[in-house]
Design a protein around this motif. Structure first.
Motif, PDB file in Angstrom:
ATOM      1  N   VAL A 158       3.551 -56.162 -42.980  1.00 35.22           N
ATOM      2  CA  VAL A 158       4.662 -57.070 -43.279  1.00 35.22           C
ATOM      3  C   VAL A 158       5.087 -57.827 -42.031  1.00 35.22           C
ATOM      4  CG1 VAL A 158       6.568 -55.417 -42.969  1.00 35.22           C
ATOM      5  CG2 VAL A 158       6.813 -57.297 -44.579  1.00 35.22           C
ATOM      6  N   ILE A 159       5.027 -57.188 -40.885  1.00 33.17           N
ATOM      7  CA  ILE A 159       5.498 -57.880 -39.683  1.00 33.17           C
ATOM      8  C   ILE A 159       4.507 -58.967 -39.276  1.00 33.17           C
ATOM      9  CG2 ILE A 159       4.606 -56.604 -37.671  1.00 33.17           C
ATOM     10  CD1 ILE A 159       8.260 -57.511 -38.506  1.00 33.17           C
ATOM     11  N   GLU A 160       3.250 -58.770 -39.566  1.00 32.82           N
ATOM     12  CA  GLU A 160       2.286 -59.840 -39.285  1.00 32.82           C
ATOM     13  C   GLU A 160       2.522 -61.034 -40.215  1.00 32.82           C
ATOM     14  OE1 GLU A 160      -1.624 -57.998 -39.161  1.00 32.82           O
ATOM     15  OE2 GLU A 160      -1.414 -57.890 -36.989  1.00 32.82           O
ATOM     16  N   VAL A 161       2.811 -60.755 -41.469  1.00 37.22           N
ATOM     17  CA  VAL A 161       3.127 -61.849 -42.409  1.00 37.22           C
ATOM     18  C   VAL A 161       4.375 -62.594 -41.927  1.00 37.22           C
ATOM     19  CG1 VAL A 161       3.957 -62.363 -44.744  1.00 37.22           C
ATOM     20  CG2 VAL A 161       2.051 -60.754 -44.422  1.00 37.22           C
ATOM     21  N   LEU A 162       5.417 -61.847 -41.590  1.00 36.83           N
ATOM     22  CA  LEU A 162       6.683 -62.496 -41.229  1.00 36.83           C
ATOM     23  C   LEU A 162       6.596 -63.204 -39.877  1.00 36.83           C
ATOM     24  CD1 LEU A 162       9.259 -59.833 -42.481  1.00 36.83           C
ATOM     25  CD2 LEU A 162       8.668 -62.017 -43.541  1.00 36.83           C
ATOM     26  N   LEU A 163       5.888 -62.610 -38.924  1.00 42.49           N
ATOM     27  CA  LEU A 163       5.771 -63.258 -37.610  1.00 42.49           C
ATOM     28  C   LEU A 163       5.004 -64.573 -37.702  1.00 42.49           C
ATOM     29  CD1 LEU A 163       5.179 -60.566 -34.850  1.00 42.49           C
ATOM     30  CD2 LEU A 163       6.958 -62.318 -34.934  1.00 42.49           C
ATOM     31  N   THR A 164       3.990 -64.590 -38.541  1.00 43.58           N
ATOM     32  CA  THR A 164       3.255 -65.840 -38.730  1.00 43.58           C
ATOM     33  C   THR A 164       4.194 -66.935 -39.233  1.00 43.58           C
ATOM     34  OG1 THR A 164       1.262 -64.587 -39.219  1.00 43.58           O
ATOM     35  CG2 THR A 164       1.282 -66.889 -39.913  1.00 43.58           C
ATOM     36  N   ASP A 218       4.510 -62.171 -52.457  1.00 42.22           N
ATOM     37  CA  ASP A 218       3.111 -62.250 -52.905  1.00 42.22           C
ATOM     38  C   ASP A 218       2.153 -62.066 -51.728  1.00 42.22           C
ATOM     39  OD1 ASP A 218       4.154 -62.748 -55.370  1.00 42.22           O
ATOM     40  OD2 ASP A 218       3.556 -64.858 -55.473  1.00 42.22           O
ATOM     41  N   GLU A 219       2.459 -62.694 -50.613  1.00 38.72           N
ATOM     42  CA  GLU A 219       1.595 -62.545 -49.433  1.00 38.72           C
ATOM     43  C   GLU A 219       1.581 -61.113 -48.930  1.00 38.72           C
ATOM     44  OE1 GLU A 219       2.040 -65.352 -46.128  1.00 38.72           O
ATOM     45  OE2 GLU A 219       3.038 -66.669 -47.570  1.00 38.72           O
ATOM     46  N   THR A 220       2.748 -60.474 -48.938  1.00 34.29           N
ATOM     47  CA  THR A 220       2.832 -59.096 -48.443  1.00 34.29           C
ATOM     48  C   THR A 220       2.030 -58.155 -49.340  1.00 34.29           C
ATOM     49  OG1 THR A 220       5.006 -59.587 -47.539  1.00 34.29           O
ATOM     50  CG2 THR A 220       4.424 -57.271 -47.747  1.00 34.29           C
ATOM     51  N   ASP A 262      13.633 -57.821 -36.372  1.00 32.70           N
ATOM     52  CA  ASP A 262      14.353 -57.046 -37.374  1.00 32.70           C
ATOM     53  C   ASP A 262      13.355 -56.270 -38.237  1.00 32.70           C
ATOM     54  OD1 ASP A 262      16.227 -56.250 -39.443  1.00 32.70           O
ATOM     55  OD2 ASP A 262      15.341 -57.856 -40.645  1.00 32.70           O
ATOM     56  N   GLY A 263      13.686 -55.007 -38.546  1.00 31.49           N
ATOM     57  CA  GLY A 263      12.847 -54.235 -39.452  1.00 31.49           C
ATOM     58  C   GLY A 263      13.570 -53.875 -40.742  1.00 31.49           C
ATOM     59  N   THR A 264      14.819 -54.256 -40.846  1.00 26.87           N
ATOM     60  CA  THR A 264      15.614 -53.853 -42.001  1.00 26.87           C
ATOM     61  C   THR A 264      15.124 -54.577 -43.266  1.00 26.87           C
ATOM     62  OG1 THR A 264      17.451 -53.470 -40.506  1.00 26.87           O
ATOM     63  CG2 THR A 264      17.977 -53.679 -42.846  1.00 26.87           C
ATOM     64  N   PHE A 265      15.042 -55.898 -43.184  1.00 28.23           N
ATOM     65  CA  PHE A 265      14.517 -56.667 -44.308  1.00 28.23           C
ATOM     66  C   PHE A 265      13.029 -56.366 -44.551  1.00 28.23           C
ATOM     67  CE2 PHE A 265      12.409 -60.735 -45.470  1.00 28.23           C
ATOM     68  CZ  PHE A 265      12.730 -60.719 -46.816  1.00 28.23           C
ATOM     69  N   PRO A 266      12.166 -56.357 -43.518  1.00 26.83           N
ATOM     70  CA  PRO A 266      10.752 -56.033 -43.757  1.00 26.83           C
ATOM     71  C   PRO A 266      10.535 -54.667 -44.402  1.00 26.83           C
ATOM     72  CG  PRO A 266      11.021 -56.956 -41.559  1.00 26.83           C
ATOM     73  CD  PRO A 266      12.403 -56.782 -42.118  1.00 26.83           C
ATOM     74  N   THR A 267      11.391 -53.686 -44.065  1.00 26.72           N
ATOM     75  CA  THR A 267      11.226 -52.362 -44.671  1.00 26.72           C
ATOM     76  C   THR A 267      11.422 -52.431 -46.179  1.00 26.72           C
ATOM     77  OG1 THR A 267      11.897 -51.225 -42.658  1.00 26.72           O
ATOM     78  CG2 THR A 267      12.124 -49.996 -44.712  1.00 26.72           C
ATOM     79  N   ALA A 268      12.451 -53.145 -46.602  1.00 28.93           N
ATOM     80  CA  ALA A 268      12.676 -53.294 -48.040  1.00 28.93           C
ATOM     81  C   ALA A 268      11.511 -54.057 -48.680  1.00 28.93           C
ATOM     82  CB  ALA A 268      14.004 -54.012 -48.279  1.00 28.93           C
ATOM     83  N   LEU A 269      11.071 -55.104 -48.011  1.00 25.86           N
ATOM     84  CA  LEU A 269       9.998 -55.947 -48.546  1.00 25.86           C
ATOM     85  C   LEU A 269       8.706 -55.143 -48.716  1.00 25.86           C
ATOM     86  CD1 LEU A 269       9.817 -59.067 -49.157  1.00 25.86           C
ATOM     87  CD2 LEU A 269       8.726 -59.294 -46.933  1.00 25.86           C
ATOM     88  N   ARG A 270       8.305 -54.416 -47.686  1.00 26.89           N
ATOM     89  CA  ARG A 270       7.021 -53.731 -47.762  1.00 26.89           C
ATOM     90  C   ARG A 270       7.074 -52.503 -48.654  1.00 26.89           C
ATOM     91  NH1 ARG A 270       8.218 -48.444 -46.045  1.00 26.89           N
ATOM     92  NH2 ARG A 270       7.920 -48.122 -43.803  1.00 26.89           N
ATOM     93  N   ARG A 275      -5.252 -55.575 -49.225  1.00 21.16           N
ATOM     94  CA  ARG A 275      -6.443 -55.834 -48.417  1.00 21.16           C
ATOM     95  C   ARG A 275      -6.531 -54.831 -47.261  1.00 21.16           C
ATOM     96  NH1 ARG A 275      -5.243 -61.173 -48.037  1.00 21.16           N
ATOM     97  NH2 ARG A 275      -4.305 -60.851 -46.003  1.00 21.16           N
ATOM     98  N   THR A 276      -5.410 -54.614 -46.581  1.00 19.40           N
ATOM     99  CA  THR A 276      -5.402 -53.718 -45.418  1.00 19.40           C
ATOM    100  C   THR A 276      -5.689 -52.277 -45.825  1.00 19.40           C
ATOM    101  OG1 THR A 276      -3.835 -55.187 -44.332  1.00 19.40           O
ATOM    102  CG2 THR A 276      -4.008 -52.957 -43.451  1.00 19.40           C
ATOM    103  N   LEU A 277      -5.128 -51.855 -46.927  1.00 17.71           N
ATOM    104  CA  LEU A 277      -5.375 -50.491 -47.409  1.00 17.71           C
ATOM    105  C   LEU A 277      -6.836 -50.312 -47.785  1.00 17.71           C
ATOM    106  CD1 LEU A 277      -2.205 -50.174 -49.668  1.00 17.71           C
ATOM    107  CD2 LEU A 277      -2.713 -48.662 -47.734  1.00 17.71           C
TER     108      LEU A 277
END
Lengths: 343, 343
Positions: free
Chosen positions: B287-293, B2-4, B89-97, B10-12
């Motif tokens: 997505v990486i900003e969401v996950l890093l937070t 939901d956050e992503t 890691d970008g493998t999981f974030p790629t699927a998520l985003r 918003r970013t777009l």
């Protein structure tokens, strides 16, 4: 340094575009808050690995934050899987391989009995220029100049391990006396040249290291026109190097060609020679292989499971499941060697 | 998720090329030992940071090595210094985003009462497609198809957390019944399309996720011609996406334009709509900003001194000197947050 010079010379001489795909540098350029660039430099050995360096060039780093002008990291990918095999500091290797590249070029272009090394710009890159050249030439003294006198004065301490006399002198004396001259400055875009070119020895060989941005050049055009100019990698040098100032017909053999056929350089003794060093991804590949071999032998660095893997490669949430422990293969084969400076 | 989705929308909507420099993907493509690509995807927020994903696409990974088809890592650089702030890691974030991007597009293009989700291709990306769409639509059932029947059969287990009925069915039934359809296949270059396009509901919305290479497409041309086709990022979609098959005049608003002015999509209800998802660096940044937070709040990952720093930034060998301990600033400000899967 000796290993890096030898490995680079070998790699350049054997370079075959059918087996190694080399890309020129691309990146982001910015003016705020300080002028700088962040660039990526990729090279692929077909069927084996890709090496990608991310490199930041931020001249405000040194005075403002006590950081090197050039900060970078190097990643090594297995192109049979996409797996990140290793991640290493690229800041030290960049200085090392830039020195090694000048040594290889100078071996083919400078007089073997060169005894006086001149350095214009006394930052981090000048240290490895002096180190690399001292391994191949019977250097007797170093004449150095920097627009910041305290940077020139501090240079002797940074190269004390060479055991050579270092004298901070006016620019004109560097130009007059150097057998080999290296320019490694952070001159601003459009502000070059950094030497006059009028007092040079007729046999001087110049390693022009600082030119690595559109508009950033260190040597005067009339010097380039009367010299034999050898770029490291022509497509990149035409965009970012001293070769920006020249037409393709005015440019001599590349470092690749010199490494394959040394007589291309020796034939031109008697007029100045210039190595237009923009820095190429292949050099990063060479140095990182040398350093990783040592890191592995010495047990430096650590292995991390970086990529998200799970028992079921089709399940991106597998690593969250209670039963989703890492598969055996990930525990052994698919870790990333992270070689950190502190370890 | 939901956050992503929210952060991406918003970013777009706020995207401004004066503040964010977005590049299309570039990379190495290879055929041996297996077909695949290794690509870099850079985006810079001017004056703040650059996010660069290195992503490998190797369809032979799953069967041959039990690895995900897409393996990747994401680096986050401070463009005021060139310092690598974080590596993840970008493998999981790629699927998520990639799921989140389809959700954003579907919010603007699909019927809000869409109840049947069809999935063609049941690998890792299909899991996050289903997850993301389930967060925005009142889905009642999933109809899934894969050219490998066991991959389709295993899908129900991978999305059991959704609590929705999943039925593996022939391709024609997916096409006939889906309100929203996602294609996320590893179809070979030149082997598309993967659906016929002849049995579709008139109001169907399709998220075409798999097309991400020159020559790799999933949808038939006649379907694209009668649909409203919305690319994520036109310059990239024209090279790698379904838009390869179209002329610029046949292409509808981009995901950026939809996010800014939703009526651009809603106006076209009654004919099929297509989201041409090639995957863009901006999504990785979000997505990486969401996950890093979350990683920072949860204390996940570790801090490493990766770049070679020393007391004297002009001394590349400083870290080797006995007195060359790391400067205080490096100990605190210039470490790299390495967020590894295992930690």
């Amino acid at each position: 340094m000796d290993e890096t010079i030898a490995a680079l010379e070998r790699t350049l001489a054997r370079f075959d575009p059918a087996h190694t795909e080399l890309r020129k540098r691309e990146g982001f350029q910015y003016q705020h808050p300080f002028p700088g660039v962040l660039e990526w430099m990729p090279v692929m050995e077909v069927g084996r690995q890709a090496v990608i360096k991310l490199v930041g060039y931020n001249p405000a780093n040194v005075e403002g934050r006590g950081l090197p002008t050039i900060l970078s990291t190097i990643s090594l990918y297995d192109v049979t899987t996409g797996h990140l095999r290793a991640l290493c500091d690229g800041t030290f290797p960049t200085a090392l391989r830039t020195g090694a590249a000048s040594a290889v070029a100078s071996r083919h272009l400078a007089r073997p009995d060169s005894r006086v090394l001149g350095l214009v710009g006394c930052g981090a890159q000048a240290v490895t220029q002096a180190h690399a050249l001292s391994r191949l030439f019977p250097l007797e003294r170093l004449l150095v100049h920097d627009r910041h006198p305290e940077t020139a004065r501090g240079f002797a301490r940074r190269v004390d391990f060479l055991g050579l006399p270092v004298e901070a002198v006016p620019l004109e004396r560097v130009e007059r006396e150097a057998d080999i001259l290296c320019t490694a400055t952070s001159v601003e875009v459009g502000a070059g040249p950094v030497i006059s070119g009028t007092h040079l020895q007729p046999h001087v060989h110049i390693n022009a290291v600082g030119s690595d941005l559109p508009g950033k050049t260190e040597l005067p055009l009339d010097l380039l026109r009367r010299a034999l100019v050898c770029p490291d990698y022509l497509p990149q040098a035409l965009v970012e190097g001293e070769c920006q100032q020249l037409q393709p017909g005015e440019i001599g053999p590349s470092l690749f060609e010199l490494a394959r056929a040394s007589e291309l350089g020796r034939r031109h003794h008697g007029r100045p020679t210039v190595f237009d060093s923009t820095g190429i991804a292949l050099e990063d590949q060479v140095v990182i292989e040398v350093l990783l071999t040592h890191a592995q032998n010495l047990g430096i660095g650590r292995l991390l499971q970086l990529e998200s893997l799970a028992d079921d490669p089709r399940d991106p949430y597998g690593f969250l499941r209670t039963e989703g422990v890492l598969p055996e293969a990930a525990r052994t084969d698919y870790r990333t060697q992270v070689t950190a400076c502190e370890s």
